[in-house]
Design an enzyme around this catalytic site. Sequence first.
Site, PDB file in Angstrom:
ATOM      1  CG  HIS A 178      78.928   5.171  52.551  1.00 27.26           C
ATOM      2  ND1 HIS A 178      79.499   5.702  51.405  1.00 27.26           N
ATOM      3  CD2 HIS A 178      78.086   4.207  52.135  1.00 27.26           C
ATOM      4  CE1 HIS A 178      79.021   5.057  50.355  1.00 27.26           C
ATOM      5  NE2 HIS A 178      78.166   4.140  50.762  1.00 27.26           N
ATOM      6  CG  ASP A 191      82.761   3.881  51.245  1.00 29.18           C
ATOM      7  OD1 ASP A 191      83.331   4.762  51.923  1.00 29.18           O
ATOM      8  OD2 ASP A 191      82.187   4.128  50.178  1.00 29.18           O
ATOM      9  CB  SER A 205      77.682   3.290  57.539  1.00 25.38           C
ATOM     10  OG  SER A 205      76.707   2.401  57.060  1.00 25.38           O
ATOM     11  CG  ASP A 253      89.724  -0.280  55.294  1.00 30.31           C
ATOM     12  OD1 ASP A 253      89.252   0.322  54.312  1.00 30.31           O
ATOM     13  OD2 ASP A 253      89.414  -1.458  55.577  1.00 30.31           O
ATOM     14  NE  ARG A 257      93.835   8.826  43.431  1.00 28.98           N
ATOM     15  CZ  ARG A 257      92.661   9.470  43.337  1.00 28.98           C
ATOM     16  NH1 ARG A 257      92.121   9.994  44.406  1.00 28.98           N
ATOM     17  NH2 ARG A 257      92.032   9.546  42.200  1.00 28.98           N
ATOM     18  CG  ASN A 268      84.102   8.376  54.711  1.00 25.85           C
ATOM     19  OD1 ASN A 268      83.654   9.520  54.650  1.00 25.85           O
ATOM     20  ND2 ASN A 268      84.168   7.578  53.671  1.00 25.85           N
TER      21      ASN A 268
HETATM   22  C1  GRF Z   1      77.154  12.869  52.756  1.00 25.20           C
HETATM   23  O1  GRF Z   1      76.043  12.056  52.499  1.00 25.20           O
HETATM   24  C2  GRF Z   1      78.403  12.048  52.731  1.00 25.20           C
HETATM   25  O2  GRF Z   1      78.323  10.845  53.370  1.00 25.20           O
HETATM   26  C3  GRF Z   1      78.544  11.867  51.257  1.00 25.20           C
HETATM   27  O3  GRF Z   1      78.320  13.159  50.757  1.00 25.20           O
HETATM   28  C4  GRF Z   1      77.411  13.827  51.617  1.00 25.20           C
HETATM   29  C5  GRF Z   1      78.043  15.101  52.096  1.00 25.20           C
HETATM   30  O4  GRF Z   1      77.108  16.066  52.245  1.00 25.20           O
HETATM   31  N1  GRF Z   1      79.776  11.267  50.887  1.00 25.20           N
HETATM   32  P1  GRF Z   1      77.501  17.488  52.858  1.00 25.20           P
HETATM   33  O5  GRF Z   1      78.639  18.024  52.028  1.00 25.20           O
HETATM   34  O6  GRF Z   1      77.890  17.271  54.294  1.00 25.20           O
HETATM   35  O7  GRF Z   1      76.258  18.307  52.730  1.00 25.20           O
END
Ligand code: GRF
Length: 195
Positions: A108, A144, A135, A140, A64, A106
Site C-alpha cells: 500500500h 488495508d 506499507s 484481512d 463480486r 498487500n
Molecule cells: C502500488 O503503489 C500499489 O501499492 C498500488 O498501486 C500501485 C501498483 O503499481 N495499489 P504497479 O502496478 O506495481 O506499477
Amino acid sequence: MLTVAVLISGTGSNLRALLEAASEPGFPARVIAVGADRQADGFVHAEHYGIPTFMVPFEEFETREDWGRELLAHLDVWAPDLVILSGLMRLLPAAVVEAWSPRMLNTHPAYLPEFPGAHGVRDALAAGVSETGASVIVVDNGVDTGPILAQERVPVLPDDTEHTLHERIKPVERRLLIDAVRRVASGELDLTQTA
Ligand code: GRF
C-alpha cells in the site's frame, strides 16, 4: 522454495521488481503465476520471465462473489504458498480472504493506518502532510486494515503531484515487499503469528 502467485491490475512495476529479485540465484521464493482482473499491462513482465498468466475479468461476472469464486478456482490450480496483491484494484470478497489470509499480502502506498483505500497517495497530498510512506500488510477483511509486516516513511515534497509522489513511494514499496517475501520464505517471518 516458497511459491508465489501475484495478482495485479495495472502496470505491474512492483511485480517486475519481484520477478527480478526472484530470478537472482539464492532468492528463496519464485513466482509461479500472475493473475489479473483485467487485461493488465503488467502481464508483459510475466511473459518476459516466462511466468504463466491468468485473467478473471471482473466485468464478466454478475457479482463480486461469483468473480471471487472463479479467482479462487484459479488460485487452487496453482496452489502457491503465498498470494501477493500487487496493485490489484479490487476489493476481494470475504470468501477469498478467508481462504488465503494470512498467506495473502498487500502493498500500500501510504504509512498505514494513515490513508487506507484506493487513493492513498492522493489522500496524503490532500491532507497536506509532510511525509507519507509505504506499507506491506497481511490482507484481512477490512480495507488495508490487516497486520502490518513492514513500513517506511517517504517525504512529501512541496511541488509533488500524485504521480511524482507515487513514483517516489513505489521503490520503497518494492524493497519492503521483496524483503517481506524473503523473510516469509526463509522462515524468519511466520505469517500464522501475525494475526
Ligand atoms: C502500488 O503503489 C500499489 O501499492 C498500488 O498501486 C500501485 C501498483 O503499481 N495499489 P504497479 O502496478 O506495481 O506499477
